[in-house]
Design a protein around this motif. Sequence first.
Motif, mmCIF file in Angstrom:
data_model
loop_
_atom_site.group_PDB
_atom_site.id
_atom_site.type_symbol
_atom_site.label_atom_id
_atom_site.label_comp_id
_atom_site.label_asym_id
_atom_site.label_seq_id
_atom_site.Cartn_x
_atom_site.Cartn_y
_atom_site.Cartn_z
ATOM 1 N N LYS A 172 42.208 31.009 65.825
ATOM 2 C CA LYS A 172 42.769 30.484 67.067
ATOM 3 C C LYS A 172 41.811 30.652 68.245
ATOM 4 N N SER A 207 48.010 37.261 74.854
ATOM 5 C CA SER A 207 48.088 35.977 74.167
ATOM 6 C C SER A 207 49.523 35.640 73.820
ATOM 7 N N TRP A 241 51.546 26.050 69.933
ATOM 8 C CA TRP A 241 50.676 26.128 71.112
ATOM 9 C C TRP A 241 50.248 27.578 71.296
ATOM 10 N N TYR A 242 48.944 27.760 71.423
ATOM 11 C CA TYR A 242 48.360 29.088 71.615
ATOM 12 C C TYR A 242 47.646 29.123 72.960
ATOM 13 N N VAL A 243 47.846 30.205 73.704
ATOM 14 C CA VAL A 243 47.112 30.406 74.951
ATOM 15 C C VAL A 243 46.801 31.886 75.083
ATOM 16 N N ASP A 244 45.613 32.219 75.578
ATOM 17 C CA ASP A 244 45.275 33.621 75.798
ATOM 18 C C ASP A 244 44.519 33.784 77.099
ATOM 19 N N VAL A 287 40.626 32.090 80.542
ATOM 20 C CA VAL A 287 41.808 31.549 79.870
ATOM 21 C C VAL A 287 41.366 30.515 78.842
ATOM 22 N N ASN A 288 41.907 30.627 77.632
ATOM 23 C CA ASN A 288 41.621 29.683 76.552
ATOM 24 C C ASN A 288 42.935 29.168 75.983
ATOM 25 N N THR A 289 42.912 27.997 75.356
ATOM 26 C CA THR A 289 44.138 27.468 74.770
ATOM 27 C C THR A 289 43.824 26.586 73.576
ATOM 28 N N GLU A 290 44.865 26.396 72.740
ATOM 29 C CA GLU A 290 44.720 25.551 71.560
ATOM 30 C C GLU A 290 46.076 24.952 71.208
ATOM 31 N N TRP A 318 41.280 22.236 71.181
ATOM 32 C CA TRP A 318 41.089 23.501 71.874
ATOM 33 C C TRP A 318 40.269 23.343 73.151
ATOM 34 N N ILE A 320 39.205 27.520 80.335
ATOM 35 C CA ILE A 320 39.852 26.370 80.981
ATOM 36 C C ILE A 320 39.410 26.195 82.428
#
Length: 699
Positions: free
Chosen positions: A69, A597, A608-611, A634-637, A650, A654
């Motif tokens: 992820k 996360s 939906w993944y966000v960290d 911040v990252n997301t997928e 992904w 961000i």
Amino acid sequence: MKYKIPFSTSKYFLFSILTLFAFFSFSFQDNNESSDDIERIVVTADLNQGDLSTLPIAATVLSFDVIEKRQARHLQDLVSLVPNLNFSSGASRGKFVQIRGIGERSQFAEPINPSVGILLDDIDISGIGGLATVFDLQQVEILSGPQSVATGMNSLAGIVKLVSNKASEEEFAQISASYGQFNESRLAGVYSNSLTQSVNGRFNIQSTKSDGFVENSFLNREDTNGIDELSATAKFDIELSEKSLLALNLYHFDINNGYDAFSLDNDNITRSDEPGFDKLDAQAASVKYSHDFSAHKLQMTMSSIQADTDYGYDEDWTFVGFHPFEYSSFDRYQREITRRSVDVKLANIQSTNDSLAYLVGANFNQHKEDLLRVYTFNEGDYSSQYNPTNSAVYGQVTFALNKDLALRTAARLEKFDAEFADAEGFVADIDDTLIAASASLEYKLSNSFIYAKASRGYKAGGFNIDQRLDSANRIFAPEFNNSLELGLKTQAENLFYTFTVFHMRRDDAQVSDFAVFTRETDDGSVVTSFADVIGNAGSGINQGIEFSATWDINDAWLVQANLGYLDAHFDDYTKVDGSVTQRRQQAQAPYYTGFLSSIWQINDKLSWYVDMDMKDDFGFSDGHDERAPFTTIVNTELNWQKDSYKVQLWVKNIFDRQQFTRGFGGFSNDPRDEYAFTEPYYQFGQQRQIGLSVTYTWE
């Protein structure tokens, strides 16, 4: 320089104990839910190879799912997930890791004995961190605090172990492809199956390429700091008999990365006419034999690695004709590294009625490292040979005082010999006998586990090889790490958390400094160069708090949080230039780190993944005052999966925050001001990047 006043020692421990008591009280509330169905995570880097939830160590285990992820390509992409873990670059990848503020930050001509051990299965890749790619892994284990009893002198601060997936009896195959901005591509494949009735095999290969985030305006190129990595692995698990197993692992790496990271204006736009490189070609193998006797288990492991590294950079960061006061130079380091090790251990097979468990072992390591340095301003090429050898015996005994209370003791005796010789006529040797020990009191109650642990780790001494240094700065002594740790681990049906308080005292702490040298050329311009210097400070204190939690809020939502607080400082010590440094925060040791996360399963196909990870400001070096600022990333997928297909959209970083991965100060490399003013220079990491990954699996 910004200075923060941390907790005093008394307030720090009072706060820690009160916080631990609060968790303690909450954990021991009645809980009738069965934990039989809870997934067990085995930590393989520890001598016990036990369950994470009942191991008397501050350990973080990152699963394959977490690695995927994060769209991680290298260990550096996972560092921010772990409390009080940091890394430094100064190369194409973050090769050097710091645990709780302890760890190397670079290597040039000098040989090093790493403070943080990095293992790829049973292969020691400490100091060769470019090999820490993270494809086809089962998990990444990070053990914080001295682990010298288990792995010897390369684990003063802790261990990072990359555990690859095992060969399977059932057929499994997977192919994946990724593409992202900055021309990043990744192609990878895995195949695993039983080859015969008694042999299982697993094979993988991956290729990762990227232009990187740097633009070279002089050459009009965007790939001078790029990535070009190829790796392949073959694993065979062989059942010799009902009680005997043999595991054979083979590895190949071909890394041809660029290194063109620093610019005079700190804008990621370089002017180098000779861009650097960071190349690595390596082959490694390990064989592990296991046999179960009626009352004991024997394990013998042999490993070998041959690595050729080639690292060079444009020292002036510009081109010929840039300025009348310019200079032009290139610095290149070629190493041939050979490591071989043998480890044998015997442990009793403990039954539920046994009150005593024990383990004894012996270890032998042989290391050879040849260096060739080609530098513009040297009269001739520089070469050196470094040959360390270490042998050790170790043991562990666990006493079950009652069904819930146990005392675990362990010790290691290690003999370290090292010979060094170089082309300048410097010849030296080291002969040290080093002792590590640990003792922990462990208590189980309901679904919680509490431990109090005292341990002592070590790191061998070494050499400073630059011939411009005086004799007093050529050899430095071993360092010792004395640690006290109090931990709580609680596991329920939908929640697992750990809370750790630690206090470490570093005796004869090895401090990385640097010496600055200037020389005037024939045309009157002044050339500045520097040399890394390691010395022994009187003592250092590294203390803090670590908290990690995984919470299944409901069937569709999972949250993870990792938090760290660190107070790491040196007492007064004398630098190589003769100045005395007062109490000082240690390099690469931010006061706090954090990771949060969320995974939300929107429906049976879409998640939906966000960290978010955060890091306080920190100093780059013990030798100058330049600092990295506070950073939040911040990252997301978005993940869509149906049957054998998986598609991941992904975004990394961000909000496109600047990430500082290396920094220098205390000198000028800019001819435009005639090298008159000291300036900071930075290397930057991951920029905002959007990408797509597609995976097909059949089994």
